[in-house]
Structures are given as structure tokens and as C-alpha cells.
Design a protein around this motif. Structure first.
Motif, mmCIF file in Angstrom:
data_model
loop_
_atom_site.group_PDB
_atom_site.id
_atom_site.type_symbol
_atom_site.label_atom_id
_atom_site.label_comp_id
_atom_site.label_asym_id
_atom_site.label_seq_id
_atom_site.Cartn_x
_atom_site.Cartn_y
_atom_site.Cartn_z
ATOM 1 N N PHE A 211 0.838 -1.195 0.000
ATOM 2 C CA PHE A 211 0.000 0.000 0.000
ATOM 3 C C PHE A 211 0.877 1.250 0.000
ATOM 4 C CE2 PHE A 211 -2.374 -3.409 1.839
ATOM 5 C CZ PHE A 211 -3.710 -3.185 1.527
ATOM 6 N N ASN A 212 0.531 2.207 -0.837
ATOM 7 C CA ASN A 212 1.093 3.557 -0.750
ATOM 8 C C ASN A 212 0.090 4.407 0.022
ATOM 9 O OD1 ASN A 212 3.191 2.754 -2.372
ATOM 10 N ND2 ASN A 212 2.924 4.374 -3.872
ATOM 11 N N TYR A 213 0.586 5.186 0.974
ATOM 12 C CA TYR A 213 -0.321 5.972 1.801
ATOM 13 C C TYR A 213 -0.227 7.453 1.454
ATOM 14 C CZ TYR A 213 -1.261 1.933 4.691
ATOM 15 O OH TYR A 213 -1.665 0.696 5.131
ATOM 16 N N HIS A 214 -1.365 8.138 1.568
ATOM 17 C CA HIS A 214 -1.442 9.584 1.378
ATOM 18 C C HIS A 214 -2.365 10.121 2.464
ATOM 19 C CE1 HIS A 214 -1.424 13.408 -0.693
ATOM 20 N NE2 HIS A 214 -2.740 13.434 -0.644
ATOM 21 N N LYS B 188 -6.283 2.164 -7.655
ATOM 22 C CA LYS B 188 -7.138 2.483 -6.520
ATOM 23 C C LYS B 188 -8.391 1.633 -6.643
ATOM 24 C CE LYS B 188 -5.507 7.220 -6.210
ATOM 25 N NZ LYS B 188 -5.873 8.629 -6.025
ATOM 26 N N VAL B 189 -9.092 1.484 -5.542
ATOM 27 C CA VAL B 189 -10.341 0.733 -5.572
ATOM 28 C C VAL B 189 -11.463 1.604 -5.006
ATOM 29 C CG1 VAL B 189 -9.264 -1.539 -5.427
ATOM 30 C CG2 VAL B 189 -9.852 -0.334 -3.331
ATOM 31 N N VAL B 190 -12.668 1.296 -5.411
ATOM 32 C CA VAL B 190 -13.854 1.980 -4.919
ATOM 33 C C VAL B 190 -14.777 0.931 -4.332
ATOM 34 C CG1 VAL B 190 -15.864 3.378 -5.554
ATOM 35 C CG2 VAL B 190 -13.655 3.754 -6.701
ATOM 36 N N LEU C 184 -2.814 0.714 -4.229
ATOM 37 C CA LEU C 184 -2.440 -0.655 -3.908
ATOM 38 C C LEU C 184 -1.604 -1.193 -5.062
ATOM 39 C CD1 LEU C 184 -5.331 -0.045 -2.558
ATOM 40 C CD2 LEU C 184 -5.421 -2.515 -2.240
ATOM 41 N N TRP C 185 -0.486 -1.852 -4.740
ATOM 42 C CA TRP C 185 0.408 -2.410 -5.757
ATOM 43 C C TRP C 185 0.471 -3.927 -5.604
ATOM 44 C CZ3 TRP C 185 2.311 0.298 -9.725
ATOM 45 C CH2 TRP C 185 2.359 1.694 -9.605
ATOM 46 N N MET C 186 0.252 -4.644 -6.690
ATOM 47 C CA MET C 186 0.337 -6.104 -6.718
ATOM 48 C C MET C 186 1.608 -6.492 -7.470
ATOM 49 S SD MET C 186 -2.427 -8.746 -8.465
ATOM 50 C CE MET C 186 -2.675 -7.644 -9.845
ATOM 51 N N ARG C 187 2.502 -7.231 -6.810
ATOM 52 C CA ARG C 187 3.710 -7.738 -7.479
ATOM 53 C C ARG C 187 3.382 -9.089 -8.093
ATOM 54 N NH1 ARG C 187 8.921 -6.742 -7.872
ATOM 55 N NH2 ARG C 187 8.888 -5.148 -6.270
ATOM 56 N N GLN C 188 3.391 -9.136 -9.419
ATOM 57 C CA GLN C 188 3.060 -10.371 -10.112
ATOM 58 C C GLN C 188 4.308 -11.209 -10.357
ATOM 59 O OE1 GLN C 188 0.526 -9.748 -13.503
ATOM 60 N NE2 GLN C 188 -0.975 -8.607 -12.329
#
Length: 195
Positions: free
Chosen positions: A11-14, A185-187, A21-25
Motif C-alpha cells: 500500500f502507498n499511503y497519502h 485504486k479501488v472503490v 495498492l500495488w500487486m507484485r506479479q
């Protein structure tokens, strides 16, 4: 925890809340190369609408996709899957879904426009596909689409089905393989609990 193993998410926070959100594949693997004539028939396009500077190829970071580079947004918009030709193609391939992309975009803020067709899963078109865009990220690095062995791009998807989405792709060579990150980002659209 997926069938292809554990996929870490960071997660990157602000302002103290999760922003991106970052997913490492998994590192991409590259499979069969296909002809422009074959995919043009599947997508109801002319072969010269496909960018001959880059291959049409199966790519997988866990789930395989056929990656198809197009020249223009006009071609991307008008692409329409010929279901007979589609099922005839994927019946003999590991990849069952198709990602098409082009360097022209709806928004000047973005770098690429993408569509994903997944008829074999009962999804005619998907509005935001992290697994497919991870494959695209690996492909962009493998073939130096931007002239270098790393990328940091904004990808728009879902515009043609009125569900515009934004995915962030970062990838580059790392100790002999390509490291792939897909972010966004997600909603929240629903919430519930198991009882």
C-alpha cells in the motif's frame, strides 16, 4: 493466495490513508507468436491495423493472455470479436483471453489504452484487468516498447463499455528477469460479512 502462488500486495499511503495498492506479479513467460492475419480475423480488423513493429504473443504472469499491439485508438474502438474465429483460435492455445492495446488514449494523462476480451470465461469485455495488464507490462519491457528496459505507465481500460478504469504499471529488468507491479485504486461498491 492464488493458484500460481502468493502474490504480495503493498500500500502507498497519502494523508494516513491507503492511496494506491500495488500487486507484485510473477515474472512473465513468453509463449507462442501469432500472425497479424489470424488476429485481424478474430478482431474484425485489417492486418495493417496491427503494429508490425511488435509481436502478437502469448504472455503469462500466472494467467496467460494474447497481447495484440494496435496502431490507433480508432482501431481499438472498432475491434469486435468474431466468436467463431476466437474459439477456433483459443481452442488450440494455452491463452484463452485477448488484450489489445494502442499508444493513443482517451485522456492525455494516460499512456496506453487497453481492451480485454474474455469470452471463454463468459466475460465479453472486462473493464479493469490486473492479470492481463501485468502481462502487458512484461511485454512492454521485453520488447522495449518505449525504447528502454523499464516502464512506468498509466493504462486506461473500460471506456468502450462505459466503465472507465485506470491501472498503473511499473516493470523492469531485475537480476535476469522482469519484475512486474500493477497498481491502482479501488472503490467500495458493496460490503458484507460471513456468518
Amino acid at each position: 493466495n492464488l493458484a500460481v502462488g502468493q502474490i504480495p500486495v503493498t500500500f502507498n499511503y497519502h494523508n494516513e490513508s491507503a492511496d494506491i495498492l500495488w500487486m507484485r506479479q510473477n515474472a512473465p513467460s513468453f509463449g507462442q507468436v501469432l500472425s497479424a492475419e489470424t488476429l485481424a480475423k478474430v478482431l474484425n480488423l485489417e492486418p495493417d491495423e496491427i503494429d508490425a513493429n511488435f509481436p502478437i504473443q502469448e504472455v503469462s504472469t500466472g494467467v496467460p493472455f494474447i497481447i495484440v499491439p494496435l496502431k490507433t485508438l480508432a482501431s481499438l474502438k472498432k475491434a469486435q470479436v468474431n466468436l467463431d474465429k476466437y474459439f477456433e483460435l483459443v481452442d488450440r492455445m494455452e491463452a484463452k483471453e485477448i488484450l489489445i492495446f494502442c499508444p493513443e488514449t482517451y485522456s492525455d494523462l494516460n499512456d496506453l489504452s487497453v481492451r480485454v476480451f474474455a469470452h471463454s470465461l463468459g466475460i465479453p469485455e472486462d473493464p479493469a484487468t490486473g492479470s492481463a495488464n501485468g502481462c502487458l507490462a512484461g511485454y512492454l519491457v521485453e520488447y522495449a516498447y518505449y525504447g528502454e528496459a523499464k516502464i512506468d505507465v498509466r493504462v486506461e481500460q473500460g471506456y468502450e463499455i462505459d466503465r472507465p478504469s485506470l491501472l498503473l504499471l511499473q516493470a523492469g529488468q531485475n537480476e535476469g528477469e522482469i519484475a512486474v507491479l500493477v497498481g491502482g485504486k479501488v472503490v467500495m461498491v458493496a460490503k458484507g460479512e460471513f456468518v
